[in-house]
Design a protein around this motif. Structure first.
Motif, mmCIF file in Angstrom:
data_model
loop_
_atom_site.group_PDB
_atom_site.id
_atom_site.type_symbol
_atom_site.label_atom_id
_atom_site.label_comp_id
_atom_site.label_asym_id
_atom_site.label_seq_id
_atom_site.Cartn_x
_atom_site.Cartn_y
_atom_site.Cartn_z
ATOM 1 N N GLY A 152 35.137 40.885 37.774
ATOM 2 C CA GLY A 152 35.044 40.338 39.118
ATOM 3 C C GLY A 152 35.864 41.105 40.132
ATOM 4 O O GLY A 152 36.092 40.623 41.237
ATOM 5 N N SER A 153 36.302 42.308 39.763
ATOM 6 C CA SER A 153 37.170 43.098 40.635
ATOM 7 C C SER A 153 36.354 44.107 41.433
ATOM 8 O O SER A 153 35.557 44.861 40.864
ATOM 9 C CB SER A 153 38.230 43.823 39.801
ATOM 10 N N THR A 154 36.552 44.148 42.730
ATOM 11 C CA THR A 154 35.880 45.142 43.567
ATOM 12 C C THR A 154 36.472 46.538 43.359
ATOM 13 O O THR A 154 35.807 47.539 43.604
ATOM 14 C CB THR A 154 35.985 44.763 45.048
ATOM 15 N N GLU A 155 37.730 46.603 42.906
ATOM 16 C CA GLU A 155 38.358 47.909 42.674
ATOM 17 C C GLU A 155 37.878 48.546 41.371
ATOM 18 O O GLU A 155 37.792 49.781 41.269
ATOM 19 C CB GLU A 155 39.887 47.779 42.628
ATOM 20 N N TRP A 156 37.560 47.730 40.366
ATOM 21 C CA TRP A 156 37.209 48.257 39.056
ATOM 22 C C TRP A 156 35.709 48.366 38.836
ATOM 23 O O TRP A 156 35.273 48.961 37.844
ATOM 24 C CB TRP A 156 37.809 47.384 37.945
ATOM 25 N N PHE A 157 34.893 47.826 39.727
ATOM 26 C CA PHE A 157 33.450 47.820 39.481
ATOM 27 C C PHE A 157 32.886 49.242 39.452
ATOM 28 O O PHE A 157 32.145 49.604 38.530
ATOM 29 C CB PHE A 157 32.731 46.995 40.551
#
Length: 297
Positions: A152-157
């Motif tokens: 659910g992370s925008t940094e890890w997607f």
């Protein structure tokens, strides 16, 4: 003309089924492009729908559309920058390995993930990266760190999409470059050794030039992916938490076309994407022919 057809009649017969399938499933469906200029609704026919001109292209004025374009280009550029050279590097490393058994093992292990569907890959990633019980967060916890909500992370997607794409496809693409290396005359390497050239010099002056035609063709065929980043990979991993960076043109078309029923607008987006992809292929092919004389046509 007739004599040529007769001379190669068996070759033409062999490619005829592929031509028929291409015509049936690629050219005839092009008649549906007119939906982009019609007010098409479920239950009505394409030909009976009223013309609306360019009304379905109003998405150009929507801020959400340009955000989707930005996400598409961001992910596609990352996938291209990391995904295009990696098979070349892997092919070079496999080619330099001396043990034939080890080379076959690495090849088999590297291209096996290609046969997994993206649904299977998404399930593996979810099991590995889940916040509760995932191997990655379990390891982070053992090292004293705080759990990370990867899914659910925008940094890890984006790193997750790029790395999973590499893992799945790098080995399969390597096969093309290994095949290109096998066509290089071994006497060139012997002559280079006599002249005192080391391994790096041999790769630079013999192996890479020998691979260049294949690299050019793969580059031309890869350029359309700058617009089509692969819904089958992204959609299973997209959720409400990461949608801000995960929503791309393919998912945008799916959501507006199939889910909300804006078929005209979804077709218009697809038409624009196809035209841009065609222009990119033509431009890349022309540039490749000017630079090294190799191209698709």
């Amino acid at each position: 003309m007739i004599s040529t057809l007769y001379k190669y009649r068996w070759q033409y017969m062999m490619i005829l089924p592929a031509v028929v399938l291409l015509f049936l499933f690629n050219y005839i469906p092009m008649a549906g492009i007119q939906i982009a200029f019609r007010d098409f609704k479920i239950g009505s026919s394409i030909w009976g729908s009223s013309w609306v001109g360019l009304d379905n292209f109003s998405f150009f004025t929507e801020p959400q559309f340009w955000k989707v374009v930005q996400n598409t280009l961001y992910i596609s550029v990352l996938k291209f920058v990391f995904g295009f050279p990696m098979p070349i590097l892997l092919a070079l490393m496999i080619n330099e390995a001396k043990n034939s058994t080890f080379k076959r093992f690495v090849q088999s292990v590297s291209y096996l993930p290609h046969f997994f569907s993206w649904i299977v890959v998404a399930y593996i990633l979810q099991s590995f990266l889940t916040l509760d019980g995932g191997l990655a967060n379990d390891l982070i916890g053992r090292l004293g760190g705080d759990p990370i909500f990867f899914l659910g992370s925008t940094e890890w997607f984006r790193p997750m999409i790029v790395s999973s794409g590499l893992w799945k496809e790098v080995g399969w693409n390597t096969i093309l470059y290994l095949a290109a290396i096998t066509t290089i005359d071994p006497q060139l390497y012997e002559a280079a050794k006599v002249e005192g050239a080391g391994k790096l010099a041999q790769i630079r002056h013999i192996t890479l030039p020998g691979m260049l035609p294949t690299i050019s063709i793969v580059l031309i065929l890869s350029i359309p992916s700058l617009i089509n980043v692969g819904m089958d990979q992204i959609y299973p991993m997209m959720n409400s938490a990461n949608q801000d960076v995960a929503d791309v043109l393919d998912t945008y078309v799916l959501r507006n076309g199939l889910k909300q029923g804006y078929f005209g607008m979804a077709t218009a987006v697809g038409l624009i994407s196809s035209v841009i992809s065609l222009l990119l292929v033509v431009a890349t092919n022309s540039a490749s022919k000017k630079l090294n004389g190799e191209g698709l046509w």
